[in-house]
Design an enzyme around this catalytic site. Sequence first.
Site, PDB file in Angstrom:
ATOM      1  N   ASP A  19       4.658  -5.911   8.432  1.00 24.59           N
ATOM      2  CA  ASP A  19       3.686  -6.890   7.757  1.00 24.59           C
ATOM      3  C   ASP A  19       4.322  -7.838   7.453  1.00 24.59           C
ATOM      4  O   ASP A  19       4.941  -8.536   6.898  1.00 24.59           O
ATOM      5  CB  ASP A  19       3.109  -6.026   6.770  1.00 24.59           C
ATOM      6  CG  ASP A  19       2.818  -4.537   7.589  1.00 24.59           C
ATOM      7  OD1 ASP A  19       1.308  -5.089   7.636  1.00 24.59           O
ATOM      8  OD2 ASP A  19       2.685  -3.437   7.329  1.00 24.59           O
ATOM      9  N   HIS A  30       3.243 -11.012   8.646  1.00 25.79           N
ATOM     10  CA  HIS A  30       2.186 -11.895   8.198  1.00 25.79           C
ATOM     11  C   HIS A  30       2.030 -13.479   8.444  1.00 25.79           C
ATOM     12  O   HIS A  30       1.575 -13.911   7.453  1.00 25.79           O
ATOM     13  CB  HIS A  30       1.147 -11.878   7.003  1.00 25.79           C
ATOM     14  CG  HIS A  30       0.880 -10.551   6.800  1.00 25.79           C
ATOM     15  ND1 HIS A  30      -1.079  -9.641   7.307  1.00 25.79           N
ATOM     16  CD2 HIS A  30       1.438  -9.208   6.397  1.00 25.79           C
ATOM     17  CE1 HIS A  30      -0.953  -8.803   7.168  1.00 25.79           C
ATOM     18  NE2 HIS A  30      -0.387  -8.157   6.807  1.00 25.79           N
ATOM     19  N   ASN A  54      -3.664  -4.081  12.121  1.00 25.05           N
ATOM     20  CA  ASN A  54      -4.451  -4.403  12.461  1.00 25.05           C
ATOM     21  C   ASN A  54      -5.309  -5.995  12.136  1.00 25.05           C
ATOM     22  O   ASN A  54      -6.185  -6.558  12.090  1.00 25.05           O
ATOM     23  CB  ASN A  54      -5.381  -3.732  11.335  1.00 25.05           C
ATOM     24  CG  ASN A  54      -4.865  -4.697  10.002  1.00 25.05           C
ATOM     25  OD1 ASN A  54      -3.868  -4.436   9.748  1.00 25.05           O
ATOM     26  ND2 ASN A  54      -5.533  -4.646   8.962  1.00 25.05           N
ATOM     27  N   HIS A  55      -4.060  -6.762  11.979  1.00 23.32           N
ATOM     28  CA  HIS A  55      -4.423  -7.964  11.720  1.00 23.32           C
ATOM     29  C   HIS A  55      -4.105  -8.604  13.698  1.00 23.32           C
ATOM     30  O   HIS A  55      -4.771  -9.497  13.476  1.00 23.32           O
ATOM     31  CB  HIS A  55      -3.920  -8.731  11.061  1.00 23.32           C
ATOM     32  CG  HIS A  55      -4.062  -8.842   9.184  1.00 23.32           C
ATOM     33  ND1 HIS A  55      -4.306  -9.439   8.510  1.00 23.32           N
ATOM     34  CD2 HIS A  55      -3.729  -7.783   8.394  1.00 23.32           C
ATOM     35  CE1 HIS A  55      -4.840  -9.447   7.311  1.00 23.32           C
ATOM     36  NE2 HIS A  55      -4.993  -8.305   7.399  1.00 23.32           N
ATOM     37  N   HIS A  78       0.692   2.309  11.735  1.00 27.83           N
ATOM     38  CA  HIS A  78       0.046   1.376  11.556  1.00 27.83           C
ATOM     39  C   HIS A  78      -1.340   1.775  10.675  1.00 27.83           C
ATOM     40  O   HIS A  78      -2.205   1.629  11.773  1.00 27.83           O
ATOM     41  CB  HIS A  78       0.553  -0.048  12.090  1.00 27.83           C
ATOM     42  CG  HIS A  78       0.045  -1.445  11.167  1.00 27.83           C
ATOM     43  ND1 HIS A  78       0.905  -2.056  10.697  1.00 27.83           N
ATOM     44  CD2 HIS A  78      -1.570  -1.587  10.626  1.00 27.83           C
ATOM     45  CE1 HIS A  78       0.775  -3.016  10.265  1.00 27.83           C
ATOM     46  NE2 HIS A  78      -0.799  -2.620   9.758  1.00 27.83           N
ATOM     47  N   HIS A 101       1.420  -1.320   7.663  1.00 30.98           N
ATOM     48  CA  HIS A 101       0.328  -1.831   6.943  1.00 30.98           C
ATOM     49  C   HIS A 101       0.135  -1.406   5.316  1.00 30.98           C
ATOM     50  O   HIS A 101      -0.524  -2.628   4.751  1.00 30.98           O
ATOM     51  CB  HIS A 101      -0.855  -0.563   7.435  1.00 30.98           C
ATOM     52  CG  HIS A 101      -2.391  -1.118   6.708  1.00 30.98           C
ATOM     53  ND1 HIS A 101      -3.184  -2.065   7.434  1.00 30.98           N
ATOM     54  CD2 HIS A 101      -3.294  -0.658   6.318  1.00 30.98           C
ATOM     55  CE1 HIS A 101      -4.023  -2.021   6.386  1.00 30.98           C
ATOM     56  NE2 HIS A 101      -4.351  -0.918   5.740  1.00 30.98           N
ATOM     57  N   HIS A 150       1.839  -2.810   1.759  1.00 35.76           N
ATOM     58  CA  HIS A 150       2.075  -4.048   1.784  1.00 35.76           C
ATOM     59  C   HIS A 150       3.390  -4.210   0.493  1.00 35.76           C
ATOM     60  O   HIS A 150       3.858  -4.222   0.487  1.00 35.76           O
ATOM     61  CB  HIS A 150       1.171  -4.721   0.698  1.00 35.76           C
ATOM     62  CG  HIS A 150       1.024  -5.868   2.227  1.00 35.76           C
ATOM     63  ND1 HIS A 150       0.137  -7.449   1.771  1.00 35.76           N
ATOM     64  CD2 HIS A 150       0.537  -5.159   3.602  1.00 35.76           C
ATOM     65  CE1 HIS A 150      -0.413  -7.005   3.348  1.00 35.76           C
ATOM     66  NE2 HIS A 150      -0.071  -6.129   4.169  1.00 35.76           N
TER      67      HIS A 150
END
Length: 695
Positions: A20, A22, A128-129, A217, A245, A247
């Site tokens: 993650d 991001h 998922n992002h 995830h 997934h 955080h």
Amino acid sequence: MSSENTLDDEDTFKILISTDIHLGYLEKDAIRGSDSFHTLKEILECAKENQVDLILLGGDLFHENKPSRRCLHSCITMLREYCMGDSPVTFNILSDQTINFNTTQFPWVNYQDENLNISIPVFSIHGNHDDPTGAEGLCALDLLSASGLVNHFGHSHSVERIEISPILLQKGSTKLALYGLGSIPDERLYRMFVNKQVTMLRPKEDQDNWFNLFAIHQNRSKHGPTNYIPEQFLDDFIDLVVWGHEHECLITPTRNEQQLFYVTQPGSSVATSLSPGEAAKKHIGLLRVKGRKMNLQKIPLKTVRQFFIQDVLLADYEDLFTPDTPQVTKKVENLCYAKVSEMLEEAERERLGCPRTPEKPLIRLRVDYSGGFETFNTSRFSQKFVDRVANPKDVIHFLRKREQKEGVKDEFNVDYSKLVKPAAVEGLRVEDLVKQYFEAAEQKVQLSLLTEQGMGKAIQEFVDKDEKDAIEELITYQLEKTQRHLQSRGVTTEQDIDAEIQKFRDSKKNTTEEEDDIKEAINRARAHRMERGDLDLSDEPADVTMESDEESGTLPAPTRGRGRGGGRGRGSRGGAKGSAASEAKPAGRGRGRSQRSAPASQTRNIFQAFQATSQRSQIEASTSSAAEEVIIDDSDEDIPVMKATRPPPRSSSLSSSSFPKYSSQSQSQTSRGVAFEDSDEEDNPFKGHSRGSRR
């Protein structure tokens, strides 16, 4: 550092673990825009300094499904800088790589490519992002995979059955089986586990000599009855699970006493929400594996922006003020000012001696003003800290516990306190809110044609991926399908129609037919968006679907429906563009009439819409050929990408036929366990107790 290096030998795997990241989160923010890029650079620097064998990413490398040009450029630049070089890779891959890397036309690990010079291979699953979308099932990771910078694995093409084939790695005498499963909707994966449709393959030879590492995830904490994956669903032969997934950083491995494996949750490397789970200190892990023993060393991240959160219940300060105290609002504001100042002072003390830590911290004060207190102007309050915090617009968050309302007088009077708890609203997803709304709503407000899952998915596509036509296409598709069903059943009376529609809707709940309907409607919405881009004949068509910092405002937004935009905008241009626009105009007009008829049918009841079917049949017949072309183009979403015929340059491999299938619910009878020692000890990290028998 030197003492740890003396323990590393030719039989020890050194794996840097992170999840993650991001990349690109709030990249346009003046203060926080570069946070995710600085942290990725620190992670790659750490991998190079520790001379790891590989990097394992647990999903959500990118924050957006369609990363911007700046985001992709920065990621590619850093991967090329830190992961390419002359340092040799000292482990071999024994498994069939055409199965492991099935999303690329170059189905072999990047460090074995004769055209690339890789020193630190990166293995990653998708989250998922940055999940695969579109008819081709591609994601941003596939761009990095095609360029030879990342090895994307764990992508399942089938929605009926999942077979997870491991990447078999060997370094000296240590054998490592790396399993991976990219993000899948939790409800679907939960159902597949229950129905025993998830299978993990194992090598036939020397099964007890392999260290089994699994990257996943999914939701780990329970967000609903089936909106998570229980740890008990995973196979018991696994040694360590890297859970993405979630955080919150819980990187210290915890033992599952039922399945007898360990779970590590590295958490995110950037705070994407101002919630308590994000306030934990961020870490990455350095995993050492030798034989069947492991050691996980926690490495704190120094470039992560500090985040402090505190809750204040005003009712607890009766000695200072009550709701009837004169100028109580001013006193409450002074209390909040003191609390924020305390957190800023604490942040300043922790930042001493850490020059890489950003100067301005994230501050969140959640104020519960239940009991008759009033709120104050948060914007004016935040101006006092505009030069000291990174989030001046949302320092204060007011919340209040609402009383339960039993009676619901009209069809729109819904008690939202039953749906959303003020303390947990930041962690809910759109589809969860839709489902909870209809669970608490009256019968009069329930859906007639769509299911709650279908509506939730359509809204999620609209919100997360900007598919503006997802909701409308789902309604239109279900209306057409229901009309065909009623015609085949020969239902004529309005009462029978309502009963048959309800029966038809309930029969599709929680089935693959429901998922196929949702997928077909979303594919139609994507096809319409792509067709609009083709009709517009932009000079730079890539900007239609790619977010860009520089040219986000260069393309005019469509002002009318899909059927009118293309032909009119380019009518004055000559040459090839004029002819192309004139050729595409009939299909656009036909689709425009079909779309304009949908809102009209939505304002009538189902019986009237069914009676009007025959009146529209001639219009639909004239456009059937164009509609069929769109459906055919997007119907092969689950077909895997064609693989290259070039064999991977390796000498030895184990074919996929050498893996026996193990059910996800199998219970091994062998006694087993994994040795784990804290990273603070300076002893041999590979010592450990013998594998005890199962209780």
